[in-house]
Write a protein that holds these residues in place. Structure first.
Motif, PDB file in Angstrom:
ATOM      1  N   ASP A   1       0.800  -1.226   0.000  1.00 45.26           N
ATOM      2  CA  ASP A   1       0.000   0.000   0.000  1.00 45.26           C
ATOM      3  C   ASP A   1       0.834   1.278   0.000  1.00 45.26           C
ATOM      4  OD1 ASP A   1       0.888  -0.290   2.627  1.00 45.26           O
ATOM      5  OD2 ASP A   1      -0.976   0.438   3.501  1.00 45.26           O
ATOM      6  N   ASN A   2       2.144   1.172   0.181  1.00 41.94           N
ATOM      7  CA  ASN A   2       3.002   2.343   0.201  1.00 41.94           C
ATOM      8  C   ASN A   2       4.353   1.963  -0.408  1.00 41.94           C
ATOM      9  OD1 ASN A   2       4.748   4.467   0.882  1.00 41.94           O
ATOM     10  ND2 ASN A   2       3.653   4.890   2.787  1.00 41.94           N
ATOM     11  N   TYR A   3       4.474   2.150  -1.719  1.00 35.52           N
ATOM     12  CA  TYR A   3       5.689   1.686  -2.390  1.00 35.52           C
ATOM     13  C   TYR A   3       6.928   2.486  -1.995  1.00 35.52           C
ATOM     14  CZ  TYR A   3       5.697   5.476  -5.826  1.00 35.52           C
ATOM     15  OH  TYR A   3       5.749   6.700  -6.424  1.00 35.52           O
ATOM     16  N   GLU A   4       6.767   3.775  -1.654  1.00 34.35           N
ATOM     17  CA  GLU A   4       7.927   4.577  -1.262  1.00 34.35           C
ATOM     18  C   GLU A   4       8.547   4.019   0.019  1.00 34.35           C
ATOM     19  OE1 GLU A   4       4.823   6.016  -1.476  1.00 34.35           O
ATOM     20  OE2 GLU A   4       4.908   7.621  -2.950  1.00 34.35           O
ATOM     21  N   ARG A   5       7.714   3.749   0.987  1.00 32.83           N
ATOM     22  CA  ARG A   5       8.190   3.205   2.261  1.00 32.83           C
ATOM     23  C   ARG A   5       8.763   1.802   2.072  1.00 32.83           C
ATOM     24  NH1 ARG A   5       4.759   3.413   7.835  1.00 32.83           N
ATOM     25  NH2 ARG A   5       6.525   3.102   9.198  1.00 32.83           N
ATOM     26  N   ALA A   6       8.092   1.001   1.251  1.00 31.83           N
ATOM     27  CA  ALA A   6       8.568  -0.362   0.988  1.00 31.83           C
ATOM     28  C   ALA A   6       9.954  -0.340   0.340  1.00 31.83           C
ATOM     29  CB  ALA A   6       7.574  -1.103   0.096  1.00 31.83           C
ATOM     30  N   ARG A   7      10.158   0.533  -0.630  1.00 36.72           N
ATOM     31  CA  ARG A   7      11.464   0.632  -1.289  1.00 36.72           C
ATOM     32  C   ARG A   7      12.542   0.973  -0.265  1.00 36.72           C
ATOM     33  NH1 ARG A   7      11.125   5.001  -4.587  1.00 36.72           N
ATOM     34  NH2 ARG A   7      10.228   3.816  -6.296  1.00 36.72           N
ATOM     35  N   GLU A   8      12.255   1.904   0.604  1.00 38.55           N
ATOM     36  CA  GLU A   8      13.204   2.309   1.641  1.00 38.55           C
ATOM     37  C   GLU A   8      13.558   1.122   2.546  1.00 38.55           C
ATOM     38  OE1 GLU A   8      13.151   5.547   5.264  1.00 38.55           O
ATOM     39  OE2 GLU A   8      11.856   5.897   3.532  1.00 38.55           O
ATOM     40  N   ILE A   9      12.558   0.352   2.940  1.00 36.24           N
ATOM     41  CA  ILE A   9      12.792  -0.811   3.807  1.00 36.24           C
ATOM     42  C   ILE A   9      13.624  -1.862   3.088  1.00 36.24           C
ATOM     43  CG2 ILE A   9      11.632  -2.759   4.937  1.00 36.24           C
ATOM     44  CD1 ILE A   9       9.347  -0.669   5.542  1.00 36.24           C
ATOM     45  N   PHE A  10      13.285  -2.137   1.827  1.00 34.67           N
ATOM     46  CA  PHE A  10      14.052  -3.133   1.068  1.00 34.67           C
ATOM     47  C   PHE A  10      15.498  -2.682   0.852  1.00 34.67           C
ATOM     48  CE2 PHE A  10       9.820  -4.679  -0.692  1.00 34.67           C
ATOM     49  CZ  PHE A  10       9.817  -5.810   0.103  1.00 34.67           C
ATOM     50  N   GLU A  11      15.696  -1.395   0.605  1.00 30.68           N
ATOM     51  CA  GLU A  11      17.052  -0.885   0.412  1.00 30.68           C
ATOM     52  C   GLU A  11      17.892  -1.016   1.677  1.00 30.68           C
ATOM     53  OE1 GLU A  11      16.357   3.079  -1.068  1.00 30.68           O
ATOM     54  OE2 GLU A  11      16.248   2.385  -3.150  1.00 30.68           O
ATOM     55  N   LEU A  12      17.258  -0.886   2.845  1.00 29.43           N
ATOM     56  CA  LEU A  12      17.979  -0.977   4.112  1.00 29.43           C
ATOM     57  C   LEU A  12      18.118  -2.413   4.622  1.00 29.43           C
ATOM     58  CD1 LEU A  12      16.388   2.107   5.908  1.00 29.43           C
ATOM     59  CD2 LEU A  12      18.713   1.936   4.948  1.00 29.43           C
ATOM     60  N   SER A  13      17.393  -3.336   4.011  1.00 24.24           N
ATOM     61  CA  SER A  13      17.441  -4.737   4.445  1.00 24.24           C
ATOM     62  C   SER A  13      18.463  -5.513   3.616  1.00 24.24           C
ATOM     63  CB  SER A  13      16.062  -5.378   4.293  1.00 24.24           C
ATOM     64  OG  SER A  13      15.772  -5.562   2.920  1.00 24.24           O
ATOM     65  N   ASN A  14      18.582  -6.778   3.906  1.00 24.36           N
ATOM     66  CA  ASN A  14      19.516  -7.634   3.170  1.00 24.36           C
ATOM     67  C   ASN A  14      18.872  -8.335   1.988  1.00 24.36           C
ATOM     68  OD1 ASN A  14      21.707  -7.091   4.856  1.00 24.36           O
ATOM     69  ND2 ASN A  14      21.016  -8.598   6.349  1.00 24.36           N
ATOM     70  N   TYR A  15      17.690  -7.931   1.615  1.00 22.82           N
ATOM     71  CA  TYR A  15      16.996  -8.591   0.502  1.00 22.82           C
ATOM     72  C   TYR A  15      17.454  -8.030  -0.842  1.00 22.82           C
ATOM     73  CZ  TYR A  15      13.791 -10.629   3.878  1.00 22.82           C
ATOM     74  OH  TYR A  15      13.259 -11.337   4.919  1.00 22.82           O
ATOM     75  N   THR A  16      17.579  -8.934  -1.802  1.00 22.44           N
ATOM     76  CA  THR A  16      17.824  -8.534  -3.179  1.00 22.44           C
ATOM     77  C   THR A  16      16.463  -8.369  -3.835  1.00 22.44           C
ATOM     78  OG1 THR A  16      19.864  -9.822  -3.231  1.00 22.44           O
ATOM     79  CG2 THR A  16      18.896  -9.222  -5.359  1.00 22.44           C
ATOM     80  N   PHE A  17      16.253  -7.233  -4.495  1.00 19.64           N
ATOM     81  CA  PHE A  17      14.940  -6.969  -5.076  1.00 19.64           C
ATOM     82  C   PHE A  17      15.068  -6.092  -6.307  1.00 19.64           C
ATOM     83  CE2 PHE A  17      15.660  -3.160  -2.692  1.00 19.64           C
ATOM     84  CZ  PHE A  17      14.961  -2.159  -3.351  1.00 19.64           C
ATOM     85  N   PHE A  18      14.030  -6.087  -7.104  1.00 22.40           N
ATOM     86  CA  PHE A  18      13.896  -5.098  -8.167  1.00 22.40           C
ATOM     87  C   PHE A  18      12.432  -4.714  -8.260  1.00 22.40           C
ATOM     88  CE2 PHE A  18      13.300  -9.027 -10.564  1.00 22.40           C
ATOM     89  CZ  PHE A  18      12.283  -8.717 -11.457  1.00 22.40           C
ATOM     90  N   GLU A  19      12.178  -3.625  -8.946  1.00 24.47           N
ATOM     91  CA  GLU A  19      10.821  -3.094  -9.055  1.00 24.47           C
ATOM     92  C   GLU A  19      10.310  -3.243 -10.484  1.00 24.47           C
ATOM     93  OE1 GLU A  19      10.472   0.866  -7.237  1.00 24.47           O
ATOM     94  OE2 GLU A  19      12.426   0.439  -6.337  1.00 24.47           O
ATOM     95  N   LYS A  20       9.004  -3.407 -10.595  1.00 30.32           N
ATOM     96  CA  LYS A  20       8.364  -3.564 -11.903  1.00 30.32           C
ATOM     97  C   LYS A  20       7.017  -2.865 -11.858  1.00 30.32           C
ATOM     98  CE  LYS A  20       7.714  -6.518 -15.667  1.00 30.32           C
ATOM     99  NZ  LYS A  20       8.162  -5.708 -16.760  1.00 30.32           N
ATOM    100  N   ASP A  21       6.671  -2.198 -12.941  1.00 27.84           N
ATOM    101  CA  ASP A  21       5.360  -1.569 -13.039  1.00 27.84           C
ATOM    102  C   ASP A  21       4.342  -2.571 -13.539  1.00 27.84           C
ATOM    103  OD1 ASP A  21       6.256   0.907 -12.190  1.00 27.84           O
ATOM    104  OD2 ASP A  21       6.685   1.612 -14.212  1.00 27.84           O
ATOM    105  N   LEU A  22       3.150  -2.522 -12.945  1.00 29.57           N
ATOM    106  CA  LEU A  22       2.039  -3.390 -13.322  1.00 29.57           C
ATOM    107  C   LEU A  22       0.811  -2.535 -13.591  1.00 29.57           C
ATOM    108  CD1 LEU A  22       2.119  -6.012 -10.410  1.00 29.57           C
ATOM    109  CD2 LEU A  22       3.112  -6.278 -12.678  1.00 29.57           C
ATOM    110  N   ILE A  23      -0.143  -3.131 -14.265  1.00 23.80           N
ATOM    111  CA  ILE A  23      -1.446  -2.496 -14.412  1.00 23.80           C
ATOM    112  C   ILE A  23      -2.361  -3.114 -13.369  1.00 23.80           C
ATOM    113  CG2 ILE A  23      -3.448  -2.129 -15.901  1.00 23.80           C
ATOM    114  CD1 ILE A  23      -1.573  -2.539 -18.310  1.00 23.80           C
ATOM    115  N   GLY A  24      -3.011  -2.254 -12.603  1.00 24.03           N
ATOM    116  CA  GLY A  24      -4.058  -2.703 -11.698  1.00 24.03           C
ATOM    117  C   GLY A  24      -5.381  -2.351 -12.354  1.00 24.03           C
TER     118      GLY A  24
END
Length: 166
Positions: free
Chosen positions: A68-91
């Motif tokens: 529900d909050n991609y900005e906050r989620a990105r910040e958390i993932f960047e500070l964590s040890n998880y490897t991730f990438f982002e992708k745009d979807l159609i809702g």
């Protein structure tokens, strides 16, 4: 609605009416408890999961997550040890039809937009559910669905708790 002039990534404006949803693809070891650790991390920071789809192999799992909050989620993932990438979807909200998936798929087929994958969203508005679509041409997909009368779900919609299934 023209989307060609827009950047493919939203600015940091919270709740912006961006014409697509942001999905995080998070990679982790395929071991007992690793998904639970990820979900606990998101819960700790009061993020609500709107969609979750996990694909696994022998050693590695990838979880596709819409929050529900991609900005906050990105910040958390960047500070964590998880490897991730982002992708745009159609809702897209499911239409009031006996075959809602068929209507959505037919709209995209007519425009020759290929669907890579889809999954449900924990989202309801006026009794209607919604799905996330990963397509080969997101701008054409959004334009086509909008022109066909389908309601596109934005990041702003995900911040409205009355739209989220509990």
């Amino acid at each position: 609605m023209e989307f060609e002039d827009q950047s493919s990534y939203p600015t940091g404006e919270p709740g912006k009416e961006w014409p697509c949803l942001r999905q995080f693809c998070v990679f982790m070891e395929n071991r007992v408890g690793y998904l639970h650790q990820l979900l606990k991390l998101l819960e700790k920071f009061d993020l609500r999961i709107i969609a979750l789809s996990t694909v696994d192999s022998v050693d590695v799992a990838m979880s596709r997550i819409v929050l529900d909050n991609y900005e906050r989620a990105r910040e958390i993932f960047e500070l964590s040890n998880y490897t991730f990438f982002e992708k745009d979807l159609i809702g897209v909200e499911l239409p009031d039809d006996t075959q809602p998936y068929m209507r959505i798929c037919l709209s995209l087929l007519q425009a020759e937009v290929n669907i890579d994958y889809t999954y449900p969203l924990l989202y309801r508005r006026h009794g209607r559910g919604a799905i996330a679509l990963c397509v080969d041409d997101i701008d054409l997909g959004i334009k086509t669905l909008s022109e066909q009368g389908h309601r596109i779900i934005t990041e702003k919609d995900l911040k409205t708790t009355t739209n989220i299934c509990k």
